[in-house]
Design a protein around this motif. Sequence first.
Motif, PDB file in Angstrom:
ATOM      1  N   UNK A  15      63.927  30.454 -12.185  1.00 27.77           N
ATOM      2  CA  UNK A  15      63.821  30.555 -13.640  1.00 27.77           C
ATOM      3  C   UNK A  15      64.785  31.594 -14.217  1.00 27.77           C
ATOM      4  N   UNK A  16      65.218  31.357 -15.435  1.00 19.13           N
ATOM      5  CA  UNK A  16      65.902  32.357 -16.252  1.00 19.13           C
ATOM      6  C   UNK A  16      65.075  32.529 -17.512  1.00 19.13           C
ATOM      7  N   UNK A  17      64.140  33.438 -17.448  1.00 13.28           N
ATOM      8  CA  UNK A  17      63.180  33.623 -18.534  1.00 13.28           C
ATOM      9  C   UNK A  17      63.048  35.106 -18.867  1.00 13.28           C
ATOM     10  N   UNK A  18      62.425  35.364 -20.007  1.00 12.21           N
ATOM     11  CA  UNK A  18      62.084  36.722 -20.398  1.00 12.21           C
ATOM     12  C   UNK A  18      63.309  37.625 -20.323  1.00 12.21           C
ATOM     13  N   UNK A  19      63.149  38.854 -19.835  1.00 13.35           N
ATOM     14  CA  UNK A  19      64.256  39.808 -19.802  1.00 13.35           C
ATOM     15  C   UNK A  19      65.358  39.395 -18.837  1.00 13.35           C
ATOM     16  N   UNK A  20      65.051  38.501 -17.905  1.00  5.99           N
ATOM     17  CA  UNK A  20      66.051  38.076 -16.927  1.00  5.99           C
ATOM     18  C   UNK A  20      67.245  37.380 -17.577  1.00  5.99           C
ATOM     19  N   UNK A  21      67.077  36.897 -18.805  1.00  3.89           N
ATOM     20  CA  UNK A  21      68.205  36.226 -19.448  1.00  3.89           C
ATOM     21  C   UNK A  21      69.373  37.184 -19.657  1.00  3.89           C
ATOM     22  N   UNK A  22      69.097  38.496 -19.694  1.00  6.41           N
ATOM     23  CA  UNK A  22      70.175  39.457 -19.892  1.00  6.41           C
ATOM     24  C   UNK A  22      71.040  39.624 -18.653  1.00  6.41           C
ATOM     25  N   UNK A  23      70.511  39.274 -17.481  1.00  3.04           N
ATOM     26  CA  UNK A  23      71.268  39.367 -16.238  1.00  3.04           C
ATOM     27  C   UNK A  23      71.978  38.062 -15.883  1.00  3.04           C
ATOM     28  N   UNK A  24      71.512  36.980 -16.410  1.00  5.14           N
ATOM     29  CA  UNK A  24      71.841  35.649 -15.902  1.00  5.14           C
ATOM     30  C   UNK A  24      73.260  35.185 -16.221  1.00  5.14           C
ATOM     31  N   UNK A  25      73.990  34.789 -15.172  1.00  3.31           N
ATOM     32  CA  UNK A  25      75.281  34.142 -15.378  1.00  3.31           C
ATOM     33  C   UNK A  25      75.127  32.744 -15.940  1.00  3.31           C
ATOM     34  N   UNK A  26      74.015  32.088 -15.628  1.00  5.83           N
ATOM     35  CA  UNK A  26      73.739  30.762 -16.178  1.00  5.83           C
ATOM     36  C   UNK A  26      73.630  30.821 -17.698  1.00  5.83           C
ATOM     37  N   UNK A  27      72.857  31.782 -18.189  1.00  5.76           N
ATOM     38  CA  UNK A  27      72.721  31.974 -19.629  1.00  5.76           C
ATOM     39  C   UNK A  27      74.053  32.391 -20.235  1.00  5.76           C
TER      40      UNK A  27
END
Length: 251
Positions: free
Chosen positions: A95-107
């Motif tokens: 998943x790319x959810x919550x605060x993890x979206x700030x780290x995600x290369x996918x996002x």
Amino acid sequence: MRILVTNDDGINAPGLVVLREIAEALSSEVWVVAPETDQSGLSHSLTLNDPLRLRRVEERVFALRGTPTDCVIMGVREVMKEAPDLILSGVNSGHNISDDVTYSGTIAAAMEGTMLRVPSIALSQGYDWDSGAEIPWNVARVHAPDLVRKVIDKGIEPGILININFPSCAADDVAGVQITRQGALTHGLFLDKRDDGRMNPYYWLTYRRQPQNVIAGTDMDALQQNYISITPLKLDLTADEAMKRYSDLAE
């Protein structure tokens, strides 16, 4: 419709195979520009101190020694003869959810597409990483084509990207679709200190699952109930509600 496909897990990632299938269900013109190696966790980074090396894998499929953001720029500015009508990023492993979206290369790849004025969607597939269970790619494979088509038909506003997460369950067990807010995670990153052969310290970043306060209406809440989560995200990070607090500082 011309579709550009990318990811952050790399050109050989199984999720990229799934995403190509999803894209090909929507269009006869699908282009792929994906990182040569795994670029997870690099967020919206650019390669500025090294050249970008582009390798043709097959017709309309390219690998780039660079970040997901680099891949989107390369695809739009160089590889494709005409700009894409849609950018799809993923399908991410996890998943790319919550605060993890700030780290995600996918996002970040979808963010870059949005900055280039191309409608962009990030897709991620959840799985039970604690137990080492296989990733249920079939959930995204079955549900994504129709869902992406519906999102496109509704339209994506300028400055907005769409973050879609698929639950960790069988495709037939998906409860439905929810439009969600971005949740908040308890920070789970720690440092694992070790010593090398000369007793010099080195460190690994590690993740430890922390107790979570799951709020109703968020991406986390939807996924825990086996719903597909659709979260619109925006590029404008201005905290409008805080501007009044600091208004008397203006001169």
